[in-house]
Design a protein around this motif. Structure first.
Motif, PDB file in Angstrom:
ATOM      1  N   GLU A 168       0.835  -1.199   0.000  1.00 30.91           N
ATOM      2  CA  GLU A 168       0.000   0.000   0.000  1.00 30.91           C
ATOM      3  C   GLU A 168       0.871   1.251   0.000  1.00 30.91           C
ATOM      4  O   GLU A 168       2.030   1.216   0.417  1.00 30.91           O
ATOM      5  CB  GLU A 168      -0.912   0.035   1.229  1.00 30.91           C
ATOM      6  N   ILE A 169       0.298   2.348  -0.468  1.00 30.33           N
ATOM      7  CA  ILE A 169       0.916   3.662  -0.367  1.00 30.33           C
ATOM      8  C   ILE A 169      -0.116   4.592   0.244  1.00 30.33           C
ATOM      9  O   ILE A 169      -1.246   4.684  -0.245  1.00 30.33           O
ATOM     10  CB  ILE A 169       1.360   4.201  -1.736  1.00 30.33           C
ATOM     11  N   VAL A 170       0.258   5.275   1.309  1.00 31.04           N
ATOM     12  CA  VAL A 170      -0.670   6.185   1.984  1.00 31.04           C
ATOM     13  C   VAL A 170      -0.362   7.621   1.553  1.00 31.04           C
ATOM     14  O   VAL A 170       0.710   7.897   1.009  1.00 31.04           O
ATOM     15  CB  VAL A 170      -0.562   6.043   3.519  1.00 31.04           C
ATOM     16  N   PRO A 171      -1.291   8.556   1.787  1.00 32.43           N
ATOM     17  CA  PRO A 171      -1.064   9.942   1.369  1.00 32.43           C
ATOM     18  C   PRO A 171       0.213  10.534   1.963  1.00 32.43           C
ATOM     19  O   PRO A 171       0.524  10.340   3.132  1.00 32.43           O
ATOM     20  CB  PRO A 171      -2.312  10.671   1.898  1.00 32.43           C
ATOM     21  N   GLY A 172       0.959  11.243   1.126  1.00 39.31           N
ATOM     22  CA  GLY A 172       2.171  11.911   1.569  1.00 39.31           C
ATOM     23  C   GLY A 172       3.347  11.000   1.840  1.00 39.31           C
ATOM     24  O   GLY A 172       4.313  11.403   2.493  1.00 39.31           O
ATOM     25  N   GLU A 173       3.318   9.786   1.288  1.00 41.17           N
ATOM     26  CA  GLU A 173       4.379   8.807   1.552  1.00 41.17           C
ATOM     27  C   GLU A 173       5.161   8.517   0.276  1.00 41.17           C
ATOM     28  O   GLU A 173       4.601   8.464  -0.819  1.00 41.17           O
ATOM     29  CB  GLU A 173       3.771   7.514   2.076  1.00 41.17           C
ATOM     30  N   VAL A 174       6.477   8.327   0.426  1.00 43.22           N
ATOM     31  CA  VAL A 174       7.319   7.878  -0.672  1.00 43.22           C
ATOM     32  C   VAL A 174       7.695   6.427  -0.408  1.00 43.22           C
ATOM     33  O   VAL A 174       8.246   6.101   0.643  1.00 43.22           O
ATOM     34  CB  VAL A 174       8.589   8.737  -0.812  1.00 43.22           C
ATOM     35  N   VAL A 175       7.371   5.558  -1.358  1.00 44.69           N
ATOM     36  CA  VAL A 175       7.703   4.140  -1.262  1.00 44.69           C
ATOM     37  C   VAL A 175       8.656   3.802  -2.403  1.00 44.69           C
ATOM     38  O   VAL A 175       8.377   4.101  -3.571  1.00 44.69           O
ATOM     39  CB  VAL A 175       6.444   3.261  -1.348  1.00 44.69           C
ATOM     40  N   SER A 176       9.783   3.191  -2.073  1.00 49.31           N
ATOM     41  CA  SER A 176      10.725   2.735  -3.090  1.00 49.31           C
ATOM     42  C   SER A 176      10.422   1.297  -3.459  1.00 49.31           C
ATOM     43  O   SER A 176      10.268   0.445  -2.580  1.00 49.31           O
ATOM     44  CB  SER A 176      12.168   2.831  -2.585  1.00 49.31           C
ATOM     45  N   LEU A 177      10.321   1.040  -4.753  1.00 47.77           N
ATOM     46  CA  LEU A 177      10.180  -0.321  -5.272  1.00 47.77           C
ATOM     47  C   LEU A 177      11.510  -0.677  -5.912  1.00 47.77           C
ATOM     48  O   LEU A 177      11.879  -0.126  -6.948  1.00 47.77           O
ATOM     49  CB  LEU A 177       9.036  -0.379  -6.282  1.00 47.77           C
ATOM     50  N   ILE A 178      12.233  -1.579  -5.261  1.00 50.25           N
ATOM     51  CA  ILE A 178      13.629  -1.833  -5.621  1.00 50.25           C
ATOM     52  C   ILE A 178      13.806  -3.274  -6.095  1.00 50.25           C
ATOM     53  O   ILE A 178      13.203  -4.206  -5.549  1.00 50.25           O
ATOM     54  CB  ILE A 178      14.545  -1.565  -4.406  1.00 50.25           C
ATOM     55  N   GLY A 179      14.640  -3.445  -7.095  1.00 53.11           N
ATOM     56  CA  GLY A 179      14.970  -4.772  -7.592  1.00 53.11           C
ATOM     57  C   GLY A 179      15.843  -4.660  -8.817  1.00 53.11           C
ATOM     58  O   GLY A 179      15.947  -3.590  -9.427  1.00 53.11           O
ATOM     59  N   ALA A 190      11.290  15.129  -2.770  1.00 56.99           N
ATOM     60  CA  ALA A 190      11.169  15.228  -1.310  1.00 56.99           C
ATOM     61  C   ALA A 190      10.341  16.453  -0.917  1.00 56.99           C
ATOM     62  O   ALA A 190       9.528  16.389   0.015  1.00 56.99           O
ATOM     63  CB  ALA A 190      12.554  15.288  -0.673  1.00 56.99           C
ATOM     64  N   GLU A 191      10.524  17.561  -1.627  1.00 57.05           N
ATOM     65  CA  GLU A 191       9.739  18.767  -1.352  1.00 57.05           C
ATOM     66  C   GLU A 191       8.262  18.540  -1.659  1.00 57.05           C
ATOM     67  O   GLU A 191       7.374  18.986  -0.924  1.00 57.05           O
ATOM     68  CB  GLU A 191      10.278  19.929  -2.181  1.00 57.05           C
ATOM     69  N   LEU A 192       7.984  17.833  -2.749  1.00 57.42           N
ATOM     70  CA  LEU A 192       6.597  17.560  -3.120  1.00 57.42           C
ATOM     71  C   LEU A 192       5.933  16.650  -2.095  1.00 57.42           C
ATOM     72  O   LEU A 192       4.732  16.771  -1.834  1.00 57.42           O
ATOM     73  CB  LEU A 192       6.545  16.932  -4.514  1.00 57.42           C
ATOM     74  N   ARG A 251       4.460  18.512   0.646  1.00 55.52           N
ATOM     75  CA  ARG A 251       3.205  19.138   0.257  1.00 55.52           C
ATOM     76  C   ARG A 251       2.049  18.143   0.183  1.00 55.52           C
ATOM     77  O   ARG A 251       0.929  18.514  -0.151  1.00 55.52           O
ATOM     78  CB  ARG A 251       3.374  19.819  -1.101  1.00 55.52           C
ATOM     79  N   GLY A 252       2.314  16.870   0.500  1.00 52.62           N
ATOM     80  CA  GLY A 252       1.249  15.874   0.551  1.00 52.62           C
ATOM     81  C   GLY A 252       1.195  14.926  -0.628  1.00 52.62           C
ATOM     82  O   GLY A 252       0.311  14.064  -0.689  1.00 52.62           O
ATOM     83  N   LEU A 253       2.115  15.054  -1.582  1.00 55.18           N
ATOM     84  CA  LEU A 253       2.125  14.175  -2.750  1.00 55.18           C
ATOM     85  C   LEU A 253       2.734  12.816  -2.384  1.00 55.18           C
ATOM     86  O   LEU A 253       3.772  12.752  -1.722  1.00 55.18           O
ATOM     87  CB  LEU A 253       2.935  14.815  -3.875  1.00 55.18           C
ATOM     88  N   SER A 254       2.083  11.745  -2.816  1.00 58.28           N
ATOM     89  CA  SER A 254       2.632  10.399  -2.639  1.00 58.28           C
ATOM     90  C   SER A 254       3.446  10.031  -3.877  1.00 58.28           C
ATOM     91  O   SER A 254       3.100  10.433  -4.996  1.00 58.28           O
ATOM     92  CB  SER A 254       1.513   9.381  -2.432  1.00 58.28           C
ATOM     93  N   VAL A 255       4.514   9.258  -3.674  1.00 56.67           N
ATOM     94  CA  VAL A 255       5.388   8.879  -4.782  1.00 56.67           C
ATOM     95  C   VAL A 255       5.713   7.392  -4.686  1.00 56.67           C
ATOM     96  O   VAL A 255       6.100   6.906  -3.611  1.00 56.67           O
ATOM     97  CB  VAL A 255       6.704   9.689  -4.771  1.00 56.67           C
ATOM     98  N   LEU A 256       5.542   6.673  -5.793  1.00 56.14           N
ATOM     99  CA  LEU A 256       6.119   5.338  -5.930  1.00 56.14           C
ATOM    100  C   LEU A 256       7.398   5.511  -6.725  1.00 56.14           C
ATOM    101  O   LEU A 256       7.360   5.825  -7.923  1.00 56.14           O
ATOM    102  CB  LEU A 256       5.160   4.386  -6.642  1.00 56.14           C
ATOM    103  N   TYR A 257       8.537   5.335  -6.056  1.00 55.26           N
ATOM    104  CA  TYR A 257       9.837   5.573  -6.676  1.00 55.26           C
ATOM    105  C   TYR A 257      10.423   4.229  -7.084  1.00 55.26           C
ATOM    106  O   TYR A 257      10.878   3.448  -6.248  1.00 55.26           O
ATOM    107  CB  TYR A 257      10.758   6.307  -5.706  1.00 55.26           C
TER     108      TYR A 257
END
Length: 296
Positions: free
Chosen positions: A30-41, A188-190, A193-199
């Motif tokens: 899951e990804i919640v609001p304002g969270e950055v999750v890294s998908l690594i492989g 990171a700045e975004l 501001r509340g933006l979620s990111v799947l990195y």
């Protein structure tokens, strides 16, 4: 906000599509609001396939992806809230159109009633938010701009929408080191501001720099996930430890790297799902204690 449940993606192969291969198998996170999750492989692990399914570009074979509780459905309203940026920024622009065409398309599709003067002000503000000068980038063709400028243009385009989630697929891999950090700092700045990111990345150091949580993917399956500090500080799965051991260190020669034993759980195809080794830190290993001893 975004939830993947037992997502599997199979592609048909062979001359007549009589066989299939699973690129992604039973992935859940899951990804919640304002969270950055890294998908690594590593390359070929299924990272980009997951990103494309989230963006509605590839259908899910089995399982489900929901956004704000509703099934993901590609279309105008979905893309108002979810946008993607990909590895090669040049491929995202039509070389015969100037860079400002991407903003004109947003206006035509989502804001046709907004007066031109107001729209120009919105575009200028959006570009300023990503540290670009409108006078220096608008009116230029893609080949006249750098990769870093093009990536930031795409982020600025996303900011013009009511975006909640950004899928960033290897967006720094074609950039030089200094520009790479600029783009990461922008993400990171975004986030603030509340933006979620799947990195999505194969670069562990960048994932560690940016994300609160990390999901490690191997051969289409999640093998470990949890808070980034837990996954990187105390990696439990042999594959995660192998990835970390391969990260170059300035004070060590290549020969100093310690090899990590292969994981018997995966080599033998055993099942058992993700085990919660500690609160919020999950690892795919049916013989966790034994594997830790064998790799130590």
């Amino acid at each position: 906000m975004l939830k993947l449940q037992n997502v599997t993606k199979e592609f048909r192969i062979g001359a007549f599509g009589g066989k299939s291969v699973a690129a992604v198998q039973g992935v859940s996170f899951e990804i919640v609001p304002g969270e950055v999750v890294s998908l690594i492989g590593e390359s070929g692990s299924g990272k980009s396939t997951i990103g494309r399914m989230i963006l509605g570009l590839n259908p899910v074979t089995r399982g489900s992806i929901t956004f704000d509780g509703l099934p993901v459905k590609a279309g105008k309203e979905y893309y108002r809230h979810v946008q993607g940026i990909f590895q090669d920024p040049f491929s995202s622009f039509n070389p015969v159109f100037k860079a400002d065409r991407v903003f004109a398309m947003i206006k035509e599709t989502y804001y046709p009633a907004v007066p031109e003067a107001e729209w120009d002000e919105r575009v200028t503000t959006s570009l300023s938010d990503v540290r670009l000068n409108a006078g220096q980038v608008l009116g230029k063709y893609p080949h006249q701009l750098s990769g870093g400028q093009l990536q930031r243009l795409l982020i600025a385009r996303a900011l013009l929408l009511d975006i909640k989630l950004l899928v960033a697929d290897e967006i720094t891999s074609m950039l030089d080191a200094s520009t790479r950090i600029d783009v990461l700092n922008l993400l990171a700045e975004l986030k603030v501001r509340g933006l979620s990111v799947l990195y999505i990345t194969h670069d562990l150091s960048l994932g560690n720099y940016l994300a609160e949580r990390t999901v490690v993917l191997r051969r289409g399956s999640v093998v470990e996930m949890g808070l980034t500090e837990a996954v990187f500080g105390d990696p439990l799965h042999p594959y995660t430890r192998e990835l970390l051991s391969a990260v170059p260190r300035l004070h060590e020669s290549w020969d100093d790297a310690v090899p990590v034993e292969a994981c018997l759980y995966h080599e033998r195809g055993a099942s058992g799902g993700l085990l919660e080794a500690e609160p919020g830190h999950l690892v795919a290993c049916a013989r966790l204690a034994t594997c830790r001893e064998e790799a130590s």
